[in-house]
Motif scaffolding. Structure first.
Motif, short mmCIF file in Angstrom:
data_model
loop_
_atom_site.label_atom_id
_atom_site.label_comp_id
_atom_site.label_asym_id
_atom_site.label_seq_id
_atom_site.Cartn_x
_atom_site.Cartn_y
_atom_site.Cartn_z
N GLY A 109 -37.33 -3.19 -0.59
CA GLY A 109 -37.09 -4.32 0.32
C GLY A 109 -35.75 -4.27 1.04
O GLY A 109 -35.32 -5.26 1.64
N ASN A 110 -35.07 -3.13 1.00
CA ASN A 110 -33.77 -3.01 1.69
C ASN A 110 -34.01 -2.69 3.16
O ASN A 110 -34.64 -1.68 3.48
N ARG A 111 -33.48 -3.53 4.04
CA ARG A 111 -33.83 -3.38 5.46
C ARG A 111 -32.63 -3.46 6.39
O ARG A 111 -31.80 -4.35 6.28
N ILE A 112 -32.59 -2.50 7.33
CA ILE A 112 -31.59 -2.52 8.40
C ILE A 112 -32.34 -2.53 9.73
O ILE A 112 -33.32 -1.79 9.89
N PHE A 113 -31.89 -3.38 10.63
CA PHE A 113 -32.49 -3.45 11.96
C PHE A 113 -31.42 -3.07 12.98
O PHE A 113 -30.37 -3.69 13.02
N TYR A 114 -31.68 -2.01 13.74
CA TYR A 114 -30.70 -1.51 14.69
C TYR A 114 -31.18 -1.84 16.10
O TYR A 114 -32.27 -1.43 16.51
N MET A 115 -30.35 -2.55 16.85
CA MET A 115 -30.74 -3.01 18.19
C MET A 115 -30.22 -2.08 19.27
O MET A 115 -29.21 -2.37 19.91
N SER A 116 -30.96 -0.97 19.51
CA SER A 116 -30.56 -0.06 20.58
C SER A 116 -31.31 -0.44 21.86
O SER A 116 -32.09 0.35 22.40
N ILE A 117 -31.07 -1.67 22.27
CA ILE A 117 -31.81 -2.26 23.40
C ILE A 117 -30.83 -3.00 24.31
O ILE A 117 -29.68 -3.20 23.93
N ALA A 118 -31.33 -3.43 25.46
CA ALA A 118 -30.46 -4.15 26.40
C ALA A 118 -29.95 -5.44 25.74
O ALA A 118 -30.68 -6.11 25.01
N PRO A 119 -28.69 -5.78 26.00
CA PRO A 119 -28.05 -6.91 25.33
C PRO A 119 -28.80 -8.24 25.50
O PRO A 119 -28.71 -9.09 24.63
N ARG A 120 -29.54 -8.39 26.60
CA ARG A 120 -30.21 -9.68 26.78
C ARG A 120 -31.29 -9.93 25.72
O ARG A 120 -31.75 -11.05 25.54
N PHE A 121 -31.67 -8.86 25.00
CA PHE A 121 -32.71 -9.00 23.97
C PHE A 121 -32.16 -9.27 22.57
O PHE A 121 -32.91 -9.57 21.66
N PHE A 122 -30.84 -9.12 22.38
CA PHE A 122 -30.28 -9.18 21.01
C PHE A 122 -30.68 -10.48 20.29
O PHE A 122 -31.16 -10.45 19.16
#
Ligand code: NAD
Length: 485
Positions: A109-122
Motif C-alpha cells: 500500500g505504499n504509494r507515490i504520485f508524480y505529477m509530470s503534467i501541466a501545472p493547471r492540473f496539479f
C-alpha cells in the motif's frame, strides 16, 4: 542499499520530462539496488497505449538517454493505463490497476504520485486522488511529487496549496526544486555546519555580504510564450535562488531531520524583509538584453513571439535583508539573467576584514568562500598570505578543491536524488509551503512595483554581466560583485 517498497504512478508518463529524466532516474535506482523486487511503476496519460507499447517507450528512453539496454526484469515492473485526468470516471480503472500492482508486487500500500503534467492540473489531480479513493488507507505512505511552477503569484500558489492540502498533508507533499537536488547546493550545509571556522563565523560579526549568482548565456530561444509572462524574477528568483538562499540564511537546525531543517529555513524566510515600492526601486534592478556588441545576436525585443513593447525582465539583481540576530545589516545580493557572459551557478561569501591589522600598512583583500555549483562543482577560499619578497608584504592566495571525475561519475542527477528521497520519506531537499509562500510575497511586491513604472529597455548588452545599475547597487554599499564573468 536497503530495498524500497513502493508504487510510483507517473501522471504525464508519455511526456518529455518522463522520457528524458524520470525513467532514467528510476533505472539508476534499480541498478543501485534501491528498487529490487517490490516496486512497480504505473504510467498514465491521455494517450492510448498498451502496456507493451509503454514498456517499449521506457526501454527507448533508457537507450536514448543512458545509452543502455534496460534489463528485462526492470521493464516488467512497468504498467500503463490511459486516463484523462480531468474526468472523474477515468480514475476508476487507474485505481483498479494500482490495486492489482499492489498485489502482484507486494507493495504494502505504499504509494507515490508524480505529477509530470501541466501545472493547471496539479490541484485537480490531487483532489481526484482523494475523492476517487486512489490513496491507500493501510499502507505506510501516500506521497505527492509536484513539478514546478508552484503558482505564478502568492494568490495562485495559495489557491493551489488549498487544493493540495484538501488531499495531502504538508509532510506528504514533495515540491520539486531541482536546484535543491544539485550536489554543491546540498554541500552548503555540510560546509557551513561541518567546519567550525565557517560555522562560528557565519553571522553579521564576520560576514560582510553574501552573493548568489545564477547566470545563463542563452537567450529566450523559443520559449517566449511562457517566458514573457514570467521573466527572470518568477522563472529563477522566486524558486531556485530563494531556495539556495534558504540554506545560506538558516540557523543550525536543532537536529538533522527534514522537519527541523525546514523549521530552521522557515525561521529565516519569515524574517525576510518584504519591500515597499520605494524600497524595490532602491534595492532591485531589472534588465532586458539588447543585441551583443557585434550585433550578431538579437535583442530580447527582436526575438520570436516577444511583443515589441515588452517590459519583461530577462535579468534581475537585488538585495535581500533578513531581520534576525544573525543577519541584521548583512546584505544578501542575488542576481540571475539570460544572455550573460557565462553560464554559472555560484555563491560567494565575503568575510569582513580588519584594516588595522599589521599596523594598517598592508592593503588586505577580504576573504571569500566561493561555492561553485555549475558548470562544475568547486570550492575556492581566498585568504591572505605572505608574499615571498624579502620585505614584509601580504598577498591573497586561493585554496581550491574541485569535484573529481570519479566523484562526478557517482553523483546522482537531481531527479534521481529527488525520487529516491521521496521514496525514502526525506523531505530535506524539497521546497516547503511556508518558504514558497514567503518567496511569492517577496517577489509579488517587486513585480507590482515594476508593473507600475515604465523602464527603458534594452539596458544591457548580450554577453555582458548585466546592467550597470546592478554594479551600482553594490557600489553604493561599498561592495562589488566577486564574480565578473
Ligand atoms: P509534456 O507536454 O511533454 O507532457 C505532458 C504529459 O501530460 C503528456 O504525457 C500528456 O499526455 C499528459 N496530459 C496532458 N493533458 C492530459 C489530460 N487531460 N489527461 C491526462 N494526461 C494529460 O510536458 P513535460 O515537458 O513532460 O512537463 C511536465 C511537467 O514537468 C510540467 O509541469 C513542466 O512544467 C515540468 N517540467 C518539465 C521539464 C522538462 O524538462 N520538460 C523540466 C522541469 C519541469
Amino acid at each position: 542499499p536497503k530495498e524500497i517498497t513502493t508504487l510510483v504512478t507517473f501522471f504525464g508518463a508519455t511526456g518529455d520530462l518522463a522520457k528524458r529524466k524520470l525513467f532514467p532516474s528510476v533505472y539508476n535506482l534499480y541498478k543501485k539496488g534501491f528498487l529490487q523486487e517490490h516496486f512497480a511503476i504505473l504510467g498514465t496519460s491521455r494517450q492510448e497505449m498498451t502496456t507493451e507499447e509503454f514498456q517499449a517507450f521506457v526501454s527507448d528512453s533508457i537507450k536514448e538517454f543512458m545509452n543502455e539496454d534496460a534489463d528485462a526484469d526492470f521493464i516488467r515492473h512497468f504498467d500503463y493505463e490511459k486516463a484523462d485526468i480531468t474526468v472523474a470516471a477515468d480514475y476508476a480503472p487507474l485505481k483498479a490497476k494500482i490495486e492489482k500492482l499492489d498485489q502482484d508486487f507486494a507493495l504494502k500500500g505504499n504509494r507515490i504520485f508524480y505529477m509530470s503534467i501541466a501545472p493547471r492540473f496539479f490541484g485537480t489531480v490531487a483532489q481526484y486522488l482523494k475523492s476517487e479513493e486512489l490513496l491507500s488507507t493501510d499502507g505506510e505512505f501516500n506521497r505527492l511529487m509536484i513539478e514546478k511552477p508552484f503558482g505564478v503569484s502568492f494568490e495562485t500558489a495559495e489557491k493551489l496549496q488549498n487544493e493540495l492540502s484538501d488531499a495531502f498533508s504538508e509532510d506528504q507533499v514533495y515540491r520539486i526544486d531541482h536546484y535543491l537536488g544539485k550536489e554543491m547546493v546540498q554541500n552548503i550545509a555540510t560546509l557551513r555546519f561541518g567546519n567550525p571556522i565557517f560555522n562560528n563565523a557565519w553571522n553579521k560579526d564576520y560576514i560582510d555580504n553574501i552573493q548568489v549568482t545564477l547566470s545563463e548565456t542563452l537567450g529566450v530561444e523559443d520559449r517566449a510564450g511562457y517566458y514573457d509572462t514570467a521573466g527572470a524574477l518568477r522563472d529563477m528568483i522566486q524558486n531556485h535562488t530563494m531556495q539556495v538562499v534558504g540554506w545560506l540564511a538558516m540557523d543550525e537546525p536543532t537536529e538533522w531531520t527534514d522537519t527541523a531543517i525546514r523549521e530552521a529555513k522557515n525561521k529565516a524566510f519569515n524574517a525576510l524583509k518584504i519591500y515597499t515600492p520605494e524600497e524595490v526601486a532602491e534595492n532591485f534592478v531589472r534588465g532586458q538584453y539588447g543585441p551583443d556588441a557585434d550585433n550578431t545576436q538579437n535583442g530580447y525585443l527582436q526575438e520570436k513571439d516577444v511583443p515589441a513593447d515588452s517590459q519583461n525582465n530577462t535579468y534581475v539583481a537585488g538585495k535581500l535583508e533578513f531581520a534576525t540576530d544573525r543577519w541584521n545589516g548583512v546584505p544578501f545580493y542575488i542576481r540571475s539573467g539570460k544572455r550573460l557572459a557565462a553560464k554559472t551557478t555560484r555563491i560567494d561569501v565575503v568575510f569582513k576584514q580588519d584594516a588595522n591589522i599589521f599596523n594598517g600598512a598592508q592593503p588586505l583583500e577580504k576573504n571569500v568562500l566561493s561555492i561553485i555549483v555549475d558548470p562544475e562543482g568547486k570550492i575556492e577560499y581566498s585568504i591572505i598570505a605572505k608574499d615571498t619578497t624579502p620585505e614584509f608584504k601580504t598577498r591573497p592566495i586561493t585554496l581550491e578543491w574541485k569535484v573529481s571525475a570519479e566523484d562526478k561519475a557517482q553523483t546522482p542527477e537531481p531527479y534521481e536524488r529527488m525520487i529516491h528521497d521521496t521514496m525514502d520519506g526525506n523531505g530535506s531537499n524539497f521546497a516547503d509551503w511556508n518558504g514558497v509562500a514567503v518567496a511569492w510575497k517577496f517577489v509579488d511586491a517587486i513585480q507590482s512595483a515594476w508593473d507600475a513604472t515604465h523602464q527603458e529597455f534594452p539596458n544591457y548588452v548580450s554577453g555582458s554581466m548585466g546592467p550597470v545599475a546592478a554594479d551600482e547597487l553594490l557600489a553604493r554599499d561599498g561592495h562589488k560583485w566577486i564574480y565578473e564573468g
